[in-house]
Structure formats: C-alpha cells, structure tokens
Enzyme design. Structure first.
Site, PDB file in Angstrom:
ATOM      1  N   ASP A 173       0.728  -1.095  -0.033  1.00 63.00           N
ATOM      2  CA  ASP A 173       0.096  -0.089   0.020  1.00 63.00           C
ATOM      3  C   ASP A 173       0.748   1.045   0.023  1.00 63.00           C
ATOM      4  O   ASP A 173       1.612   1.466   1.143  1.00 63.00           O
ATOM      5  CB  ASP A 173      -0.878   0.173   1.194  1.00 63.00           C
ATOM      6  N   CYS A 230     -13.250  -8.183  -3.181  1.00 66.42           N
ATOM      7  CA  CYS A 230     -14.608  -7.731  -2.451  1.00 66.42           C
ATOM      8  C   CYS A 230     -14.621  -6.181  -2.214  1.00 66.42           C
ATOM      9  O   CYS A 230     -15.295  -5.681  -1.574  1.00 66.42           O
ATOM     10  CB  CYS A 230     -14.764  -8.340  -1.160  1.00 66.42           C
ATOM     11  N   ALA A 231     -13.769  -5.514  -3.213  1.00 64.44           N
ATOM     12  CA  ALA A 231     -13.644  -4.139  -3.375  1.00 64.44           C
ATOM     13  C   ALA A 231     -14.479  -3.416  -4.281  1.00 64.44           C
ATOM     14  O   ALA A 231     -15.434  -3.126  -3.993  1.00 64.44           O
ATOM     15  CB  ALA A 231     -12.020  -3.766  -3.295  1.00 64.44           C
ATOM     16  N   GLU A 261     -21.930  -4.382 -13.146  1.00 59.61           N
ATOM     17  CA  GLU A 261     -22.942  -5.130 -12.209  1.00 59.61           C
ATOM     18  C   GLU A 261     -24.239  -4.774 -12.615  1.00 59.61           C
ATOM     19  O   GLU A 261     -24.604  -3.547 -13.045  1.00 59.61           O
ATOM     20  CB  GLU A 261     -22.633  -4.566 -11.026  1.00 59.61           C
ATOM     21  N   HIS A 279     -22.219  -8.365  -4.872  1.00 58.16           N
ATOM     22  CA  HIS A 279     -21.970  -7.149  -4.329  1.00 58.16           C
ATOM     23  C   HIS A 279     -22.675  -7.033  -2.850  1.00 58.16           C
ATOM     24  O   HIS A 279     -23.147  -6.157  -2.708  1.00 58.16           O
ATOM     25  CB  HIS A 279     -22.098  -5.863  -5.034  1.00 58.16           C
TER      26      HIS A 279
HETATM   27  C1  MLT Z   1     -19.221   0.222  -0.100  1.00 62.48           C
HETATM   28  O1  MLT Z   1     -18.570   1.169  -1.102  1.00 62.48           O
HETATM   29  O2  MLT Z   1     -19.287   0.772   0.847  1.00 62.48           O
HETATM   30  C2  MLT Z   1     -19.330  -1.185  -0.498  1.00 62.48           C
HETATM   31  O3  MLT Z   1     -19.255  -1.428  -1.899  1.00 62.48           O
HETATM   32  C3  MLT Z   1     -21.058  -1.450  -0.042  1.00 62.48           C
HETATM   33  C4  MLT Z   1     -22.018  -0.902  -0.740  1.00 62.48           C
HETATM   34  O4  MLT Z   1     -22.143   0.406  -0.845  1.00 62.48           O
HETATM   35  O5  MLT Z   1     -22.723  -1.868  -1.475  1.00 62.48           O
END
Ligand code: MLT
Length: 327
Positions: A173, A230-231, A261, A279
């Site tokens: 990072d 998962c980002a 999406e 998501h």
């Molecule tokens: C976020 O950006 O906090 C996450 O992707 C969760 C979402 O908004 O669905």
C-alpha cells in the site's frame, strides 16, 4: 415552511429513515429502487440525495438536480458519483468510511473459505443428487501467505482475521503509512505477488487502481494461487483473470464485485472455480444500520447546520458555482 427534500432512490435502512424523520425541516422521499429515467426525474426537487452503489450520479444525472446541495453515499466507494462535476456544481459528497468495513472483511474471509473448499459447487452437486467427495478436494489456509493490496479499514481487519486462521500476511500500500502495530509485513508489489498463495484487493477504484491486478500481475502469482476481490470491479482485469483460470495458472477466484454490475452474460460467470456473490460485502444487518444512521446524520448536519463530516470534496463549498441553492 419550505422543507428541504431528501431523496433516497434505493433501499433505505430503518435506522436511516429514523434519523431523518426526527427533523421536521426535511421532506423524505423514499420511493425504493429507481431506474435511471425515474432517478433523473426525481432529482428535480431534491436538496439532498442518499445513494448506495447501485445508483449512478454522473454529469447527466447531476444536470437534472438544480437544487441539490449534498450527496450522501451510504457506503465508502464514491466511484459511482462524478465527484468533479459535483464539486463544480457546489454539491458536497459525503460517505461513511469504515461503517461497513467489518462486514466486508468477514465476507472476504467467507469467500476465501468458499473457494478453498469448493463450497458453492459442492452444494450444487449435492442438491443435484450426487455425492462427489473426490471432486471437491480442498486446500488448507494455515501456513499459506495472503497478499493484501490495500491496508485501509477493510484490509486491516482482513489481515487480523487471516492471521487468526494461521495465515502469514504481507501487504502492499503506497498510500497508508506504516504503523507500529501493523499485523502484516510490507513489500513491493512484485515481491508480494511472487509469494502470495492468496491475493486480496482492498483499494478504492480510481485511475491508479484500474486493473491493478492485470495480466502481467496475475502472471507473477504462484501457480495455483487464488484471487479475491470484494472491493470494486475493475481493480482486477476480469478477462485476464478468466484466461489465468482457464489455463490452470490460477486455482480459483472469488468475486463480490464486477466490471459491470450485474455481470449477466459475462465470461466471469462461466467458471465453477470463480465463486461469485452479488456485491454483498457491506450487506449485513449491522453494517446497513450503521451506514444508514451515519449517512443520515451527516446529511442532516450539512443541510441544517452547514457541518461537513467525511466529505470527499470539501472544495465544493467554495467552488465558483457553489452558491446556496434555491429552495
Ligand atoms: C461500499 O462502497 O461501501 C461497499 O461497496 C458497499 C456498498 O455500498 O454496496
């Protein structure tokens, strides 16, 4: 009294509605999920809009919102908002960093277990009436190395959880400064990639992180590695990922987010080795309640008292076009 309209064109947690309803100065319009056309129409009278990741507030949408003063993003990612255009129009953008970090980190671990033990495919196979123990030979995580790309709020929790199951954690990072109690060792990206059995991304999507895990980076991972995202879709190059799975270079992947999406019809849905969820990272009762309550309070603080909390574009208030909007 001329009330200020707060539009919520998405699912609204009860905590969000409660926090807004306490203020008579506000008119709450919560029609549920709106399509693009409906959203543009509804924006005409809104002074504030509270959105999730499924609402796009691009320049075309903002052009339909002459009274808008504040965008509340119930979540952390603001890649679905044209922040530059909002700033030009004097519209502040608020978000809730950290409010769903625990939920997203736990989902990341759930996805890691699912892909390592083939849980979705094994579930489907059993439901189809087969009992295939040999087909679903898994991989243990203890002693393996997890490489984190991004050690912000989510990445740090993932590091703690991964260490809890006996993984070694390394991280890259360039933005977050090192901390004495970091639960990981820092490395350059090429070194991290060469030693990670699992690589998990936890950075926002922007010009610097688009395809951060591209074809060249995926090729540097050890044979049989696993990729977790998962980002945000777009941080991992989906085509390159599919090629790496197809060639057998990668053992699998787990994706909660996609370049488009929903990803219907896309190649990424064709591989049993790629575990997918729609998501869901921040979708726990606890996180939705917290995100909803916090963003409602932040929007109220700005609309009624001019206070900025977690604002991604504070310059908006002093922008040339940032004069107070009509009511
Ligand atoms: C976020 O950006 O906090 C996450 O992707 C969760 C979402 O908004 O669905």
């Amino acid at each position: 009294m001329n009330r200020l309209q707060v539009l919520i064109p998405t699912r609204a947690a009860p905590e969000m509605l409660q926090a807004l309803a306490a203020h008579d100065e506000l008119e709450i319009v919560a029609p549920g999920n709106l399509n693009v056309e409906q959203l543009h129409k509804a924006l005409a009278h809104a002074h504030a809009v509270i959105i999730r990741s499924n609402n796009l507030l691009d320049a075309a949408a903002l052009a339909q919102a002459p009274r808008l003063r504040v965008i509340g993003r119930a979540g952390s990612g603001v890649d679905n908002v044209d922040v530059q255009e909002a700033t030009r129009r004097g519209v502040v953008v608020l978000n809730t960093p950290g409010a769903n970090a625990r939920a997203t980190a736990e989902h990341t671990l759930a996805m890691l277990f699912a892909v390592s033990r083939h849980i979705p495919a094994a579930h489907d196979s059993l439901h189809a009436g087969t009992w295939e123990k040999a087909r679903f030979l898994g991989t243990e995580l203890r002693g393996k190395t997890m490489g984190l790309l991004g050690v912000g709020r989510v990445g740090r929790i993932v590091a703690q959880l991964a260490r809890g199951i006996g993984m070694q954690v390394v991280a890259y990072d360039p933005y977050v400064p090192p901390h004495a109690d970091d639960p990981f060792e820092r490395m350059d990206l090429p070194v991290l990639l060469s030693m990670s059995h699992v690589v998990s991304v936890h950075v926002p999507l922007n010009e610097q992180t688009q395809h951060l895990l591209g074809r060249a980076e995926l090729a540097q991972l050890p044979q049989g590695a696993v990729v977790l995202n998962c980002a945000r879709g777009g941080i991992v190059d989906e085509e390159a990922l599919c090629d790496a799975i197809e060639s057998g270079h990668l053992a699998g992947a787990a994706l909660d987010v996609f370049e488009e999406e929903p990803p219907f019809g896309r190649r990424v849905l064709r591989f049993p080795q790629i575990v997918t969820t729609p998501h869901l990272g921040g979708s726990t009762r606890e996180a939705q309640g917290e995100v909803g309550r916090r963003i409602a309070q932040q929007v109220v603080a700005y609309l009624l008292r001019g206070e900025l909390q977690h604002c991604v574009n504070p310059h908006a208030v002093s922008s040339p076009d940032g004069a107070p909007r009509g009511t």
